[in-house]
Design a protein around this motif. Sequence first.
Motif, PDB file in Angstrom:
ATOM      1  N   VAL A 169       0.834  -1.202   0.000  1.00  0.00           N
ATOM      2  CA  VAL A 169       0.000   0.000   0.000  1.00  0.00           C
ATOM      3  C   VAL A 169       0.873   1.258   0.000  1.00  0.00           C
ATOM      4  O   VAL A 169       1.768   1.385   0.839  1.00  0.00           O
ATOM      5  CB  VAL A 169      -0.933   0.012   1.222  1.00  0.00           C
ATOM      6  CG1 VAL A 169      -1.683   1.349   1.326  1.00  0.00           C
ATOM      7  CG2 VAL A 169      -1.923  -1.138   1.153  1.00  0.00           C
ATOM      8  N   PRO A 170       0.631   2.196  -0.913  1.00  0.00           N
ATOM      9  CA  PRO A 170       1.415   3.436  -0.914  1.00  0.00           C
ATOM     10  C   PRO A 170       1.081   4.302   0.310  1.00  0.00           C
ATOM     11  O   PRO A 170      -0.082   4.595   0.562  1.00  0.00           O
ATOM     12  CB  PRO A 170       0.966   4.133  -2.207  1.00  0.00           C
ATOM     13  CG  PRO A 170       0.275   3.082  -3.025  1.00  0.00           C
ATOM     14  CD  PRO A 170      -0.304   2.133  -2.045  1.00  0.00           C
ATOM     15  N   LEU A 259      -3.254  14.918  -8.651  1.00  0.00           N
ATOM     16  CA  LEU A 259      -2.955  15.841  -7.557  1.00  0.00           C
ATOM     17  C   LEU A 259      -4.083  16.845  -7.345  1.00  0.00           C
ATOM     18  O   LEU A 259      -4.367  17.248  -6.202  1.00  0.00           O
ATOM     19  CB  LEU A 259      -1.637  16.561  -7.825  1.00  0.00           C
ATOM     20  CG  LEU A 259      -0.367  15.716  -7.737  1.00  0.00           C
ATOM     21  CD1 LEU A 259       0.856  16.543  -8.112  1.00  0.00           C
ATOM     22  CD2 LEU A 259      -0.187  15.113  -6.343  1.00  0.00           C
ATOM     23  N   ARG A 260      -4.737  17.256  -8.409  1.00  0.00           N
ATOM     24  CA  ARG A 260      -5.880  18.157  -8.247  1.00  0.00           C
ATOM     25  C   ARG A 260      -7.011  17.491  -7.464  1.00  0.00           C
ATOM     26  O   ARG A 260      -7.652  18.115  -6.608  1.00  0.00           O
ATOM     27  CB  ARG A 260      -6.384  18.607  -9.619  1.00  0.00           C
ATOM     28  CG  ARG A 260      -5.509  19.639 -10.301  1.00  0.00           C
ATOM     29  CD  ARG A 260      -6.155  20.205 -11.555  1.00  0.00           C
ATOM     30  NE  ARG A 260      -5.259  21.162 -12.202  1.00  0.00           N
ATOM     31  CZ  ARG A 260      -5.151  22.446 -11.837  1.00  0.00           C
ATOM     32  NH1 ARG A 260      -5.895  22.920 -10.838  1.00  0.00           N
ATOM     33  NH2 ARG A 260      -4.310  23.255 -12.476  1.00  0.00           N
ATOM     34  N   ILE A 261      -7.269  16.221  -7.746  1.00  0.00           N
ATOM     35  CA  ILE A 261      -8.304  15.487  -7.007  1.00  0.00           C
ATOM     36  C   ILE A 261      -7.935  15.391  -5.533  1.00  0.00           C
ATOM     37  O   ILE A 261      -8.776  15.613  -4.644  1.00  0.00           O
ATOM     38  CB  ILE A 261      -8.504  14.086  -7.620  1.00  0.00           C
ATOM     39  CG1 ILE A 261      -9.090  14.209  -9.035  1.00  0.00           C
ATOM     40  CG2 ILE A 261      -9.404  13.228  -6.734  1.00  0.00           C
ATOM     41  CD1 ILE A 261      -9.116  12.905  -9.811  1.00  0.00           C
ATOM     42  N   ILE A 262      -6.678  15.069  -5.249  1.00  0.00           N
ATOM     43  CA  ILE A 262      -6.231  14.976  -3.847  1.00  0.00           C
ATOM     44  C   ILE A 262      -6.304  16.342  -3.184  1.00  0.00           C
ATOM     45  O   ILE A 262      -6.691  16.467  -2.013  1.00  0.00           O
ATOM     46  CB  ILE A 262      -4.805  14.401  -3.786  1.00  0.00           C
ATOM     47  CG1 ILE A 262      -4.777  12.966  -4.311  1.00  0.00           C
ATOM     48  CG2 ILE A 262      -4.263  14.441  -2.353  1.00  0.00           C
ATOM     49  CD1 ILE A 262      -3.377  12.412  -4.512  1.00  0.00           C
ATOM     50  N   ALA A 263      -5.924  17.408  -3.918  1.00  0.00           N
ATOM     51  CA  ALA A 263      -5.963  18.758  -3.365  1.00  0.00           C
ATOM     52  C   ALA A 263      -7.383  19.171  -3.014  1.00  0.00           C
ATOM     53  O   ALA A 263      -7.636  19.797  -1.971  1.00  0.00           O
ATOM     54  CB  ALA A 263      -5.349  19.745  -4.357  1.00  0.00           C
ATOM     55  N   GLU A 264      -8.332  18.835  -3.851  1.00  0.00           N
ATOM     56  CA  GLU A 264      -9.713  19.274  -3.636  1.00  0.00           C
ATOM     57  C   GLU A 264     -10.469  18.381  -2.646  1.00  0.00           C
ATOM     58  O   GLU A 264     -11.316  18.870  -1.886  1.00  0.00           O
ATOM     59  CB  GLU A 264     -10.460  19.289  -4.978  1.00  0.00           C
ATOM     60  CG  GLU A 264      -9.914  20.286  -5.986  1.00  0.00           C
ATOM     61  CD  GLU A 264     -10.174  21.732  -5.594  1.00  0.00           C
ATOM     62  OE1 GLU A 264     -10.982  21.975  -4.672  1.00  0.00           O
ATOM     63  OE2 GLU A 264      -9.569  22.626  -6.220  1.00  0.00           O
ATOM     64  N   PHE A 270      -7.752   9.315  -2.263  1.00  0.00           N
ATOM     65  CA  PHE A 270      -6.719   8.347  -2.637  1.00  0.00           C
ATOM     66  C   PHE A 270      -6.941   6.997  -1.978  1.00  0.00           C
ATOM     67  O   PHE A 270      -6.704   5.947  -2.595  1.00  0.00           O
ATOM     68  CB  PHE A 270      -5.348   8.899  -2.251  1.00  0.00           C
ATOM     69  CG  PHE A 270      -4.177   8.118  -2.794  1.00  0.00           C
ATOM     70  CD1 PHE A 270      -3.666   8.404  -4.058  1.00  0.00           C
ATOM     71  CD2 PHE A 270      -3.579   7.107  -2.059  1.00  0.00           C
ATOM     72  CE1 PHE A 270      -2.585   7.690  -4.569  1.00  0.00           C
ATOM     73  CE2 PHE A 270      -2.499   6.387  -2.551  1.00  0.00           C
ATOM     74  CZ  PHE A 270      -2.003   6.682  -3.817  1.00  0.00           C
ATOM     75  N   TYR A 271      -7.406   6.988  -0.732  1.00  0.00           N
ATOM     76  CA  TYR A 271      -7.491   5.738   0.025  1.00  0.00           C
ATOM     77  C   TYR A 271      -8.902   5.156   0.121  1.00  0.00           C
ATOM     78  O   TYR A 271      -9.056   3.965   0.422  1.00  0.00           O
ATOM     79  CB  TYR A 271      -6.925   5.947   1.433  1.00  0.00           C
ATOM     80  CG  TYR A 271      -5.443   6.198   1.426  1.00  0.00           C
ATOM     81  CD1 TYR A 271      -4.537   5.144   1.325  1.00  0.00           C
ATOM     82  CD2 TYR A 271      -4.933   7.496   1.478  1.00  0.00           C
ATOM     83  CE1 TYR A 271      -3.168   5.369   1.298  1.00  0.00           C
ATOM     84  CE2 TYR A 271      -3.562   7.736   1.456  1.00  0.00           C
ATOM     85  CZ  TYR A 271      -2.696   6.667   1.357  1.00  0.00           C
ATOM     86  OH  TYR A 271      -1.326   6.897   1.326  1.00  0.00           O
ATOM     87  N   ASP A 272      -9.920   5.977  -0.137  1.00  0.00           N
ATOM     88  CA  ASP A 272     -11.284   5.456   0.013  1.00  0.00           C
ATOM     89  C   ASP A 272     -12.265   6.164  -0.912  1.00  0.00           C
ATOM     90  O   ASP A 272     -13.445   6.261  -0.598  1.00  0.00           O
ATOM     91  CB  ASP A 272     -11.740   5.605   1.473  1.00  0.00           C
ATOM     92  CG  ASP A 272     -12.877   4.668   1.832  1.00  0.00           C
ATOM     93  OD1 ASP A 272     -13.044   3.635   1.152  1.00  0.00           O
ATOM     94  OD2 ASP A 272     -13.620   4.962   2.788  1.00  0.00           O
ATOM     95  N   GLY A 273     -11.767   6.679  -2.034  1.00  0.00           N
ATOM     96  CA  GLY A 273     -12.609   7.431  -2.948  1.00  0.00           C
ATOM     97  C   GLY A 273     -12.374   7.037  -4.384  1.00  0.00           C
ATOM     98  O   GLY A 273     -12.028   5.885  -4.696  1.00  0.00           O
ATOM     99  N   GLY A 293     -10.035  -2.615   0.986  1.00  0.00           N
ATOM    100  CA  GLY A 293      -9.801  -2.653   2.427  1.00  0.00           C
ATOM    101  C   GLY A 293      -8.368  -2.351   2.801  1.00  0.00           C
ATOM    102  O   GLY A 293      -8.105  -1.739   3.845  1.00  0.00           O
ATOM    103  N   ASP A 294      -7.408  -2.770   1.966  1.00  0.00           N
ATOM    104  CA  ASP A 294      -5.991  -2.476   2.214  1.00  0.00           C
ATOM    105  C   ASP A 294      -5.753  -0.966   2.211  1.00  0.00           C
ATOM    106  O   ASP A 294      -5.073  -0.429   3.089  1.00  0.00           O
ATOM    107  CB  ASP A 294      -5.109  -3.125   1.150  1.00  0.00           C
ATOM    108  CG  ASP A 294      -5.163  -4.643   1.168  1.00  0.00           C
ATOM    109  OD1 ASP A 294      -5.057  -5.219   2.266  1.00  0.00           O
ATOM    110  OD2 ASP A 294      -5.308  -5.240   0.090  1.00  0.00           O
ATOM    111  N   LEU A 295      -6.320  -0.284   1.221  1.00  0.00           N
ATOM    112  CA  LEU A 295      -6.136   1.160   1.113  1.00  0.00           C
ATOM    113  C   LEU A 295      -6.866   1.891   2.237  1.00  0.00           C
ATOM    114  O   LEU A 295      -6.309   2.792   2.871  1.00  0.00           O
ATOM    115  CB  LEU A 295      -6.630   1.649  -0.249  1.00  0.00           C
ATOM    116  CG  LEU A 295      -5.828   1.182  -1.463  1.00  0.00           C
ATOM    117  CD1 LEU A 295      -6.583   1.477  -2.751  1.00  0.00           C
ATOM    118  CD2 LEU A 295      -4.447   1.853  -1.491  1.00  0.00           C
ATOM    119  N   ALA A 296      -8.109   1.511   2.496  1.00  0.00           N
ATOM    120  CA  ALA A 296      -8.916   2.218   3.493  1.00  0.00           C
ATOM    121  C   ALA A 296      -8.346   2.094   4.899  1.00  0.00           C
ATOM    122  O   ALA A 296      -8.513   2.992   5.732  1.00  0.00           O
ATOM    123  CB  ALA A 296     -10.354   1.689   3.466  1.00  0.00           C
ATOM    124  N   ALA A 297      -7.645   0.991   5.173  1.00  0.00           N
ATOM    125  CA  ALA A 297      -7.129   0.756   6.528  1.00  0.00           C
ATOM    126  C   ALA A 297      -5.805   1.455   6.802  1.00  0.00           C
ATOM    127  O   ALA A 297      -5.354   1.512   7.952  1.00  0.00           O
ATOM    128  CB  ALA A 297      -6.954  -0.747   6.757  1.00  0.00           C
TER     129      ALA A 297
END
Length: 612
Positions: A169-170, A259-264, A270-273, A293-297
């Motif tokens: 997971v990043p 990056l725009r999506i993460i910024a807004e 990134f982890y649950d969207g 589940g890996d990302l969300a946790a």
Amino acid sequence: MDRRTFLGAIPAGAALASGVTSSASAQEAVKTAAAPAAPASPVADPYAGIGIGDRISGPKFVGRSTVWGQHGAAASAHPIATLVGIETLKRGGSAIDAAIAINAALGFLEPTGNGIGGDAFGLLWDPKQRKVVGFNGSGNSPRLLGLETVRNRATNGLLPRYGAVTVNVPGTVDAWWSAHQRYGKLPWKDVLLPVAELCEQGVPVPQAIAYYLERNMGLFDRQSSIIEENDNRKKVYAPNGATPKVGQIFANPDLGRTLRIIAEKGRDAFYDGELAEIMVDYFRRIGGWIGRGDLAAHQTEWVEPIKTTYRGVEVYSLGPNTQGLSTNQILNICENFDLKTMGFQSAASIHHQAEAKRLAFEDRAKWFADERFSQTPIEYLNSKPYAAERAALINPNRVMDRAFPGDAPTQGDTTYFSVADKDGMMVSWIQSNYRGMGSGLVPADRRGRTLGFMFQNRGELFATTDGHPNIYAPGKRPFHTIIPGFACKDGKPWMAYGVMGGGMQPQGQAQIIINMVDYGLDPQEAGDAPRWQHYGSSEPTGEPQQGVGKLHLENGVPDATKARLREMGWDLGPTDGGFGGYQNVMMQQNPDGRWTYGAASEMRKDGLALAY
């Protein structure tokens, strides 16, 4: 801040020197990941035998001066990233705001060394608490990937370099978010949107990054059979059928959009969207294992750093699953010897340092792993009595035939940067995709539109041997090579520093401290000094040591030193470009009571240090 405003804040000379233009069209290196293909026939070096020019003051081997300022400083592996950090500070941002902006920019500017598909670690001086704090931003292995599958993908017990089996997971985006929640001053989106615009507009590619881009893509091509999907990386990093050459404009609008999506929408995107859904669907299509589940946790962990002292200097590192303890151990062992009297760049000094590394790395191979799964005897391994026992094993005149781990009570390419602000906060930050650019896998949606970044291959560093602390397990963090460094004097912050590059990192960090403490060098001099690197120790993957290994020395090491080291039994390797990349921001306490910052950057890379 729009591009015109950002460019207007850069002095004209700096904008021209960095290659920034207003036109709308307008780097853990792990040695093996960047090794060039053998040429068809030898080519004579037209510059062989030519040394560096003379400087009017300071040591003659130094390429430039330490940069000084009083309000803020930044040092990174790319000039434009450093400028982004300085501009963020000037807009009222904290050192953490600037660090996030620098890291985001480097993911675009230096994709050979880092990106949001990888993990991040940091050490920082918190001026309110008046202490060093740390965070571990590394991600877990997939919960649906079992040990038996991992072993089936391994060769001789070692995991492959590339492909989905190496992806965990990043952690970087959550590390940004967690640090910003604690220490950010600017609004979240104001930190990232200028970088998104930079990705979309593009910048010229500097020398070292152009070299590593070409080499990494060539390696991926030669290993494409073990990579589940190969088209997306070519779309992003070789959009016209080849990687950009020196001075050519490179843009990554897909990363800009991400990056725009993460910024807004924040880290949850990134982890649950929507970004998480694209990544999970991508792995589902190519046969990977990362799930929703890996990302969300995933969560960044704030941790207590490990501290030792070296001749009175307080040295901080991060504990396992990183190799930070190795820096402490090398320094603890070296403290038992009078390196200053031995002489700078002498055979005796390098011999004792390299032997200390060999001893420390055997403990690293035996013990270092995710502390949630196994317990490393950190206090014992970090202690001065233990270091004295290990130091006693070193023969001053002869290399040890074999190094063994101690009996303790029941163990790539990277980017590193430093930044400091007007309030005294100093940040030491390191971030990596591991070997070269990462796994070779770039996520995309079902229309073929990529997210503009590559997933890391940090999972390659898991062991597969029963009973090993670092053995692969679902939901476990792999052993990590990337480590930030921090040092204090008399309880006050001194240096936010680091040396990137796989196993070179603790060796390089120790050399910086020794160069400054024992030999009186300033930050730039300490980094420009010739380095050594030892290969061939046992590894946390279960790979055994290779006899006495091989000691590589840069060309600047005196010939007499090399000859004496050979007499002592060292197998010397050639200079190979694997000596890491260094940045440093130092706080100097002045007689008038007001500190100043001295910033230094790596002459072996494309980097730049600035202060104001």
